[in-house]
Write an enzyme that holds these catalytic residues in place. Structure first.
Site, PDB file in Angstrom:
ATOM      1  CB  SER A 158      -0.883   0.010   1.258  1.00 23.69           C
ATOM      2  OG  SER A 158      -1.477   1.278   1.453  1.00 23.69           O
ATOM      3  CE1 TYR A 189      -3.329  -0.272   5.051  1.00 24.67           C
ATOM      4  CE2 TYR A 189      -3.848  -2.551   5.600  1.00 24.67           C
ATOM      5  CZ  TYR A 189      -3.614  -1.561   4.656  1.00 24.67           C
ATOM      6  OH  TYR A 189      -3.644  -1.862   3.312  1.00 24.67           O
ATOM      7  CE  LYS A 204      -1.605  -4.586   3.507  1.00 23.34           C
ATOM      8  NZ  LYS A 204      -1.891  -5.877   2.855  1.00 23.34           N
TER       9      LYS A 204
END
Ligand code: NAD
Ligand code: WQD
Length: 343
Positions: free
Chosen positions: A124, A148, A152
């Site tokens: 991302s 989050y 990643k």
């Protein structure tokens, strides 16, 4: 050739299954259905006229993965499975690290045991450190501000360590891992049969606009119009989910044609659009007025980011083809045909 698609019943995964099948691959989906329904895969079969093999299971379940790799000749894996809500990750960090990081480790370990070494990972743009310099290029500094994004970046770092280990161990079959850094995926397949089906009130802009358009939500709150951007509202790199899906097929094909090592690649349009620009495009293309009001900034938001797409063109011969009008048209068509998503 058969591709294992973890999380393939989800928003991006289901669209990628369509493009994989259209490109002549066979598709095997592993999904725990924690944020999707098998209806999306039934509709993938309708769109393509081809079968999808599906197993309901968790990517953290070693025995499930072992059974899949023993029973099926998997050529490559596309790993979508994971949790993706920034706000939720701040409330449930352990759940996010367990799912996103541990899940990726287990998958890679079982792939290695099965001698399957071609992997596409859903990364991302959130892994990039905030930057005044735009567009973002893959060599720019990385850094995250929530669990989050950290999950990643951790997985990216873990996979980069595999490349180092391959060189130290002089492995006969080195890993080939493509870390695809998505910017802001929006839209839906032109058939209106598959699309984004968020649980509850959408966090993201486009599904929120679509639900205002259909009357499920009263009005759009625009989070700030005092940013140093073209019109004061936030600027992002929106990318049609079908373009994004095709990028995954291109990544698999590049790895089958000899791309090795661990390569981070932006999947974005290379240009930014403001919130107001997207709202106005939606209104103009669909002839629908979107009730909105300007409110305060959302915590954690930044003014502007969009991604350079030069490396994607060079390394996997991919670039976006669908413009903002297609994004807003297809978003609305999906929403209007499916007011309650896949229910
Ligand atoms: P999604 O929630 O629609 O799809 C994820 C799928 O994975 C769901 O079907 C869910 O049931 C499944 N899943 C979750 N945990 C699992 C597990 N442990 N085992 C098996 N299946 C599991 O989300 P999406 O928008 O399609 O995103 C797919 C991937 O792309 C995610 O990893 C996400 O972090 C990443 N991503 C998404 C965006 C975005 O804006 N949508 C942007 C950048 C990156
Ligand atoms: C876009 C713009 C908002 C909603 C998020 C995640 C990121 C990635 C993509 C997973 C911003 C504005 C939004 C609303 C608004 N997901 N907005 N009103 O925040 O760029 O990225 O999704 O990897 O990690 O952070 O996307 O759609 O939430 O916001 O004004 O009701 O729309 O301020 O400028 P974002 P978004």
């Amino acid at each position: 050739m058969k591709i294992l698609v973890t999380g393939g019943a989800g928003y991006i995964g289901s669209h990628t299954c369509v493009e994989l099948l259209n490109a002549g691959f066979d598709v095997f989906v592993l999904d725990n259905l924690s944020n999707s329904k098998t209806e999306s895969l039934r509709r993938v079969e309708i769109i393509t006229g081809k079968p999808v093999t599906f197993v309901q299971g968790d990517v953290r379940d070693r025995e499930c993965l072992k059974a899949i790799f023993k029973a099926h000749e998997i050529t490559a894996v596309i790993h979508f499975a994971g949790l993706k809500a920034v706000g939720e990750s701040c409330e449930q960090p352990l759940n996010y690290y367990d799912n996103n990081v541990y899940g990726s480790i287990v998958l890679a370990q079982e792939m290695e045991k099965a001698n399957i070494k071609k992997l596409v990972f859903s990364s991302s743009a959130t892994v990039y450190k905030e930057s005044a310099v735009q567009p973002l290029t893959e060599d720019m500094p990385l850094g995250t501000t929530n669990p989050y994004g950290a999950s990643k970046l951790m997985v990216e770092d873990i996979f980069r360590d595999l490349e180092v280990a391959d060189k130290l161990n002089n492995h006969s079959l080195p890993w080939s891992i493509t870390l695809l850094r998505y910017f802001n995926p929006v839209g839906a397949h032109e058939s209106g049969l598959i699309g984004e089906d968020p649980n509850g009130v959408p966090n993201n802009l486009m599904p929120f606009i679509s639900q205002v358009a259909i009357g499920k939500l009263g009005q759009l709150s625009i989070f700030g119009d005092d940013y140093p951007t073209i019109d004061g509202t936030g600027v992002r790199d929106y990318i049609h989910v079908v373009d994004l899906a095709k990028g995954h097929v291109k990544a698999v094909q590049a790895m089958l044609n000899g791309l090795t090592g661990v390569n981070a690649i932006n999947l974005g349009s290379g240009q930014g659009l403001s919130v107001l620009q997207l709202v106005e495009a939606f209104e103009s293309e669909n002839n629908i007025a979107i009730k909105r009001k300007i409110v305060g900034r959302r915590a954690g938001d930044i003014a502007e980011y969009f991604g350079s797409a030069k490396k994607a063109k060079k390394l996997i011969n991919w670039q976006t083809e669908l413009d903002v009008n297609a994004m807003v048209r297809d978003s609305w068509y999906w929403q209007s045909k499916n007011p309650n998503g896949y229910e």
